[in-house]
Write a protein that holds these residues in place. Sequence first.
Motif, PDB file in Angstrom:
ATOM      1  N   TRP A 102       0.826  -1.125  -0.010  1.00  0.00           N
ATOM      2  CA  TRP A 102       0.141  -0.012   0.077  1.00  0.00           C
ATOM      3  C   TRP A 102       0.807   1.230   0.029  1.00  0.00           C
ATOM      4  O   TRP A 102       0.735   2.183  -0.705  1.00  0.00           O
ATOM      5  N   GLU A 103       1.950   1.294   0.655  1.00  0.00           N
ATOM      6  CA  GLU A 103       2.953   2.388   0.919  1.00  0.00           C
ATOM      7  C   GLU A 103       3.576   2.473  -0.672  1.00  0.00           C
ATOM      8  O   GLU A 103       3.560   3.675  -1.093  1.00  0.00           O
ATOM      9  N   THR A 104       3.888   1.455  -1.523  1.00  0.00           N
ATOM     10  CA  THR A 104       4.394   1.651  -2.738  1.00  0.00           C
ATOM     11  C   THR A 104       3.314   2.376  -3.582  1.00  0.00           C
ATOM     12  O   THR A 104       3.546   3.063  -4.340  1.00  0.00           O
ATOM     13  N   MET A 105       2.160   1.807  -3.617  1.00  0.00           N
ATOM     14  CA  MET A 105       0.900   2.379  -4.470  1.00  0.00           C
ATOM     15  C   MET A 105       0.697   3.834  -3.930  1.00  0.00           C
ATOM     16  O   MET A 105       0.428   4.751  -4.829  1.00  0.00           O
TER      17      MET A 105
ATOM     18  N   THR B 132      13.380  11.111 -14.526  1.00  0.00           N
ATOM     19  CA  THR B 132      12.282  12.084 -13.536  1.00  0.00           C
ATOM     20  C   THR B 132      11.836  10.958 -12.749  1.00  0.00           C
ATOM     21  O   THR B 132      11.805  11.459 -11.320  1.00  0.00           O
ATOM     22  N   ILE B 133      11.347   9.870 -13.117  1.00  0.00           N
ATOM     23  CA  ILE B 133      10.731   8.789 -12.215  1.00  0.00           C
ATOM     24  C   ILE B 133      11.727   8.445 -11.085  1.00  0.00           C
ATOM     25  O   ILE B 133      11.177   8.442  -9.793  1.00  0.00           O
ATOM     26  N   ALA B 134      12.931   8.256 -11.325  1.00  0.00           N
ATOM     27  CA  ALA B 134      13.901   7.767 -10.388  1.00  0.00           C
ATOM     28  C   ALA B 134      14.068   8.857  -9.256  1.00  0.00           C
ATOM     29  O   ALA B 134      14.164   8.617  -8.008  1.00  0.00           O
TER      30      ALA B 134
ATOM     31  N   PHE C 203      10.183  11.233  -2.742  1.00  0.00           N
ATOM     32  CA  PHE C 203       9.222  10.489  -2.015  1.00  0.00           C
ATOM     33  C   PHE C 203       9.753  10.116  -0.748  1.00  0.00           C
ATOM     34  O   PHE C 203       9.383  10.125   0.499  1.00  0.00           O
ATOM     35  N   GLU C 204      10.907   9.194  -0.950  1.00  0.00           N
ATOM     36  CA  GLU C 204      11.415   8.499   0.189  1.00  0.00           C
ATOM     37  C   GLU C 204      11.805   9.340   1.292  1.00  0.00           C
ATOM     38  O   GLU C 204      11.961   9.270   2.322  1.00  0.00           O
ATOM     39  N   GLU C 205      12.693  10.571   0.794  1.00  0.00           N
ATOM     40  CA  GLU C 205      13.367  11.493   1.627  1.00  0.00           C
ATOM     41  C   GLU C 205      12.148  12.275   2.287  1.00  0.00           C
ATOM     42  O   GLU C 205      12.413  12.658   3.471  1.00  0.00           O
TER      43      GLU C 205
END
Length: 300
Positions: A54-57, A133-135, A141-143
């Motif tokens: 869910w977190e990934t989504m 861009t995606i990377a 997002f992680e930061e």
Amino acid sequence: VGKCVFCDLRDKYIFYEENGIVMTVALFAYIDGNFMIIPRRHVRSIKELTTGEWETMRKMMYMAKKIIRKTHGIKGLQYVLRDGGIVAQSTVSDHLHIHCIPFDAPDLNTWNYRKLKYTPLENAQLYQQQSKTIAALSKKFEEKYDRSNQIEVNCNLLIINDQSQVLFHERPNWAKIGDDWISPPGGMVKDLSLTLEEELAREVQEETGLKLNPAKFDLIASDIERLTRYRQSDSAGTKHSYIHQFLWNIYIWRGAKIKADTALKPGDDAVKFFWVSLSEVQNHPRISPGVKAAIAKAVT
Ligand SMILES: [Zn+2]
């Protein structure tokens, strides 16, 4: 599961993948640039998703808006989450998926189909060109927005048969953990309302068809594992590594010896099973150092 279209996604339409969740263009698009967020697992409802999935989504929904803006110059986005089965949604599959639909004008609310400029393959290629861009978005997002404060738990079971062989299975590529290793039955714990042993017994039965009593599982190794994993599907051409950290418990089956000729029934997550002789384990090129150490400990 049968022949579910979302269990059998084509690589050429995928432009991002992480943690068993893919971003892939819609073959029957509502509008140019329409893509979907889909778990590889045949999940029918959000209630079946793990916290990690869910977190990934959630992360991909964040990325979706930015990617659409960058690719198509459209600021708006509507998410349509298909949950609730074929009849409830009049859709092609009961496999959970989220449509990400670029939204540029209110007429889309009436669900008219638009005249499309791009084929699905062209749509996929437009997004595949955005891999940098995606990377960058993934990292951002992680930061900034990553809320996960839990550690995943992975449990595996060593099953040694009456011929002194250990049971291993070959996972499909998307379910592989770390390098191209074979692993004992088990995996990431999905249900923490059970004991770890009960959950492992359930997983082992799902994967192999073997019904084993969790009271006879002995914990022989438990450690925080740090593995380098990769984001991005092969189809997009680029790879980005990240560290996947989880608690790894390895148990051994202490019940009655399993016969070497026992028929095993591989489940969805296992491609095939094979037995490896204890004498060959330590030199086997496809067994991880962690599993080798646990086996050495278990049999001495
Ligand atoms: Zn499916």
